[in-house]
Design a protein around this motif. Structure first.
Motif, PDB file in Angstrom:
ATOM      1  N   LEU A  10      43.080  47.223  47.811  1.00 30.51           N
ATOM      2  CA  LEU A  10      43.001  47.646  46.409  1.00 30.51           C
ATOM      3  C   LEU A  10      41.622  47.390  45.829  1.00 30.51           C
ATOM      4  O   LEU A  10      41.060  48.243  45.135  1.00 30.51           O
ATOM      5  CB  LEU A  10      44.040  46.901  45.570  1.00 30.51           C
ATOM      6  N   LEU A  11      41.082  46.207  46.089  1.00 28.74           N
ATOM      7  CA  LEU A  11      39.744  45.888  45.592  1.00 28.74           C
ATOM      8  C   LEU A  11      38.734  46.921  46.080  1.00 28.74           C
ATOM      9  O   LEU A  11      37.900  47.403  45.312  1.00 28.74           O
ATOM     10  CB  LEU A  11      39.325  44.482  46.021  1.00 28.74           C
ATOM     11  N   VAL A  61      31.778  40.130  45.596  1.00 27.28           N
ATOM     12  CA  VAL A  61      31.406  41.160  44.628  1.00 27.28           C
ATOM     13  C   VAL A  61      32.661  41.845  44.083  1.00 27.28           C
ATOM     14  O   VAL A  61      32.822  42.005  42.871  1.00 27.28           O
ATOM     15  CB  VAL A  61      30.457  42.210  45.264  1.00 27.28           C
ATOM     16  N   LEU A  62      33.557  42.226  44.979  1.00 31.28           N
ATOM     17  CA  LEU A  62      34.771  42.930  44.568  1.00 31.28           C
ATOM     18  C   LEU A  62      35.663  42.044  43.704  1.00 31.28           C
ATOM     19  O   LEU A  62      36.196  42.491  42.682  1.00 31.28           O
ATOM     20  CB  LEU A  62      35.539  43.406  45.799  1.00 31.28           C
ATOM     21  N   LEU A  65      34.149  41.585  40.236  1.00 28.20           N
ATOM     22  CA  LEU A  65      34.347  42.771  39.403  1.00 28.20           C
ATOM     23  C   LEU A  65      35.757  42.815  38.835  1.00 28.20           C
ATOM     24  O   LEU A  65      35.952  43.120  37.656  1.00 28.20           O
ATOM     25  CB  LEU A  65      34.053  44.039  40.199  1.00 28.20           C
ATOM     26  N   GLU A  66      36.751  42.502  39.655  1.00 29.08           N
ATOM     27  CA  GLU A  66      38.131  42.497  39.162  1.00 29.08           C
ATOM     28  C   GLU A  66      38.330  41.393  38.136  1.00 29.08           C
ATOM     29  O   GLU A  66      38.994  41.597  37.123  1.00 29.08           O
ATOM     30  CB  GLU A  66      39.131  42.344  40.317  1.00 29.08           C
ATOM     31  N   ASP A  67      37.742  40.230  38.387  1.00 27.14           N
ATOM     32  CA  ASP A  67      37.866  39.128  37.425  1.00 27.14           C
ATOM     33  C   ASP A  67      37.284  39.513  36.065  1.00 27.14           C
ATOM     34  O   ASP A  67      37.820  39.144  35.024  1.00 27.14           O
ATOM     35  CB  ASP A  67      37.171  37.864  37.949  1.00 27.14           C
ATOM     36  N   LYS A  68      36.196  40.250  36.089  1.00 29.87           N
ATOM     37  CA  LYS A  68      35.540  40.635  34.837  1.00 29.87           C
ATOM     38  C   LYS A  68      36.211  41.812  34.144  1.00 29.87           C
ATOM     39  O   LYS A  68      36.277  41.855  32.914  1.00 29.87           O
ATOM     40  CB  LYS A  68      34.069  40.973  35.091  1.00 29.87           C
ATOM     41  N   THR A  69      36.691  42.783  34.915  1.00 28.42           N
ATOM     42  CA  THR A  69      37.228  43.998  34.301  1.00 28.42           C
ATOM     43  C   THR A  69      38.755  44.023  34.199  1.00 28.42           C
ATOM     44  O   THR A  69      39.296  44.615  33.276  1.00 28.42           O
ATOM     45  CB  THR A  69      36.788  45.255  35.076  1.00 28.42           C
ATOM     46  N   ILE A  72      42.550  46.409  38.107  1.00 26.80           N
ATOM     47  CA  ILE A  72      43.702  46.425  39.004  1.00 26.80           C
ATOM     48  C   ILE A  72      44.913  45.792  38.321  1.00 26.80           C
ATOM     49  O   ILE A  72      46.032  46.305  38.427  1.00 26.80           O
ATOM     50  CB  ILE A  72      43.381  45.731  40.343  1.00 26.80           C
ATOM     51  N   ARG A  73      44.689  44.707  37.612  1.00 24.22           N
ATOM     52  CA  ARG A  73      45.778  44.053  36.866  1.00 24.22           C
ATOM     53  C   ARG A  73      46.379  45.039  35.856  1.00 24.22           C
ATOM     54  O   ARG A  73      47.596  45.177  35.751  1.00 24.22           O
ATOM     55  CB  ARG A  73      45.255  42.792  36.179  1.00 24.22           C
ATOM     56  N   ARG A  74      45.520  45.752  35.142  1.00 28.38           N
ATOM     57  CA  ARG A  74      46.002  46.739  34.167  1.00 28.38           C
ATOM     58  C   ARG A  74      46.697  47.906  34.865  1.00 28.38           C
ATOM     59  O   ARG A  74      47.683  48.450  34.358  1.00 28.38           O
ATOM     60  CB  ARG A  74      44.855  47.225  33.297  1.00 28.38           C
ATOM     61  N   PHE A  75      46.204  48.298  36.022  1.00 29.34           N
ATOM     62  CA  PHE A  75      46.830  49.363  36.805  1.00 29.34           C
ATOM     63  C   PHE A  75      48.270  48.988  37.162  1.00 29.34           C
ATOM     64  O   PHE A  75      49.191  49.788  36.993  1.00 29.34           O
ATOM     65  CB  PHE A  75      46.007  49.639  38.074  1.00 29.34           C
TER      66      PHE A  75
END
Length: 122
Positions: A10-11, A61-62, A65-69, A72-75
């Protein structure tokens, strides 16, 4: 391990374009092609540790990015909400069928189902 592989996939799907070409290539070979670090190292003429360092940096890096944005959690949350909407819609359609047989309500159910289907595909 399966859960970790799913998370990494997913990442990569969501953020893979942010990696360097080398990171993408090694990440793909390791996670998608299931090559070992030694096999990748042998193919590229570098050490196993060198391959591992590239993959670990890509993972960092991946993950960052997920931690900041939180995309995937919102998805995942949206997927759950779509399922809840679909369940409620099924209930409304069944209620209409059992009690009212209202053609207008049936048409609205079909319209909502179509919009929900379009949203799921985006």
């Amino acid at each position: 391990m399966k859960n970790q592989a799913y998370r990494m996939a997913l990442l990569y799907d969501f953020y893979g374009d942010m990696l360097t070409d080398r990171q993408k290539e090694f990440y793909d070979l390791y996670y998608n092609e299931d090559l070992s670090l030694a096999e990748i190292a042998e193919n590229y003429g570098i050490t196993r540790q060198g391959v591992r360092d590239v993959i670990v940096r890509a993972e960092a890096v991946l993950t960052e990015l997920e931690d900041k944005t939180g995309i995937i959690r919102r998805f995942h949350k949206m997927q759950e909400q779509f399922a809840q909407i679909a369940d409620a819609l099924d209930g409304i359609c069944q209620l209409n069928e059992d009690r009212y047989q209202d053609d207008a309500l049936e048409g609205l159910c079909a319209q909502i189902r179509s919009v929900l289907s379009d949203l799921k595909q985006e």
